[in-house]
Scaffold this active site. Structure first.
Site, PDB file in Angstrom:
ATOM      1  CD  GLU A  30      43.052  40.108  50.793  1.00  0.00           C
ATOM      2  OE1 GLU A  30      41.878  40.492  50.929  1.00  0.00           O
ATOM      3  OE2 GLU A  30      43.936  40.788  50.200  1.00  0.00           O
ATOM      4  CG  HIS A  66      33.682  39.303  44.139  1.00  0.00           C
ATOM      5  ND1 HIS A  66      34.544  40.026  43.360  1.00  0.00           N
ATOM      6  CD2 HIS A  66      33.440  40.071  45.236  1.00  0.00           C
ATOM      7  CE1 HIS A  66      34.801  41.184  43.943  1.00  0.00           C
ATOM      8  NE2 HIS A  66      34.145  41.227  45.092  1.00  0.00           N
TER       9      HIS A  66
END
Length: 342
Positions: free
Chosen positions: A75, A144
């Protein structure tokens, strides 16, 4: 800097499609890419796979690998590369695969993306969008189902918005891409492919401004403010409350930074009561800020304390427990009753 008006084709015909939220995002991305060759989509598995939620499905096939880039699982690398592209005049759209994955890129976002415009005294613009599927309700494992929006709304130099329906998804993603400031774009992933959330999207309509709240339902008994996945909960609560003779006004915040609280102030001055709903933990959250500012601006209009319905101040629980963690209709209605008890 405000987002510019959407460049729409000159037509007098109404083009309406029935779309899920996910399909509306896909169409919005496609429309933006067709309008501007400088728009680039990048992220983990966004190309051949079309993203784990299939939001970018078909874009690489139609626009090529040079405009829809599958990136490494890094990321910080995704965000850092997008910074370089934005400096060179591109408009990168980064997908963070899941909300909890954004933290390896946190330093890049708050130390570089948010500050380059100010650091260069306006000479360097940062027209990039960071898409973040967020919130719970999908039965996923750890990392998540987070709600990290408060971290970024707190950071000066970033714009933060979230859609709650297909119409906003289609227009807001295009407006975010056209904005010269960096935009964190939070998407309620539990509703991506919900048939119940389908809406008629008129692609020839004139959209609301990007950084503006919207009153979804008028009422007189109390005001309920929500954003993202919590908007549906608020609307369901208003429907249930109506059966008991209570009239709830529901406001979709839409923009989290900058906050557009003028409609909230107007509503609270009429109803005298406010309930704020969010999946995020309550401590030092957006609901805290909204409660504080409404108390400052509407103190003499309040008939009861501002009440908040949040996720709890614990790490997001395992999937079997998430229904007890997430704000639901009963918790919102309970807050309404407590407010009316003052």
């Amino acid at each position: 800097m405000a987002a510019p008006a959407i460049n729409k084709p000159a037509t007098t015909e109404s083009t309406t499609q029935s779309l899920t939220l996910g399909k509306a995002l896909n169409l919005g991305l496609r429309t933006a890419m067709e309008a501007d060759p400088k728009v680039i989509v990048m992220g983990e598995d966004v190309g051949k796979l079309g993203g784990v939620f299939r939001i970018t499905d078909g874009l690489q096939k139609d626009f090529g690998e040079h405009r829809v880039l599958d990136t490494p699982l890094a990321e910080s690398g995704i965000i850092g590369t997008a910074v370089g592209l934005a400096v060179r005049g591109f408009r990168p759209v980064c997908e963070i695969q899941f909300d909890g994955f954004i933290f390896p890129g946190f330093d890049q976002i708050v130390s570089q993306v948010a500050k380059l415009h100010a650091r260069t005294q306006g000479r360097v613009k940062m027209p990039m969008v960071i898409r973040v599927p967020f919130g719970g309700g999908i039965g996923a494992v750890e990392h998540h189902s987070e709600s990290p929006e408060s971290y970024f709304a707190h950071t000066a130099g970033l714009k933060v918005v979230t859609c709650s329906n297909a119409v906003d998804a289609y227009w807001m993603i295009q407006q975010a891409i056209q904005c010269d400031d960096p935009v964190l774009f939070f998407e309620p992933k539990r509703y991506y492919h919900s048939a119940n959330m389908k809406a008629e999207v008129d692609t020839s309509a004139t959209p609301d401004p990007l950084f503006a709240s919207r009153v979804l339902r008028t009422g007189t008994t109390a005001t309920v403010v929500a954003y993202g996945p919590s908007v549906k909960v608020a609307m369901d609560a208003a429907t249930a409350a109506a059966e008991e003779g209570k009239s709830l006004e529901v406001i979709d915040l839409r923009t989290l930074s900058p906050l557009d609280l003028a409609p909230v102030y107007d509503s609270v001055r009429r109803t005298g009561r406010l309930i704020v709903v969010s999946e995020s933990p309550s401590e030092a959250s957006l609901t805290s800020e909204i409660a504080a500012r409404v108390q400052q601006e509407c103190f003499y209009s309040l008939e009861a304390p501002v009440l908040r319905v949040n996720g709890f101040d614990v790490p997001y629980p395992p999937a079997k427990l998430e229904e007890h963690f997430l704000p639901d209709l009963d918790r919102v209605l309970d807050a309404v009753d407590r407010s009316l008890g003052w």
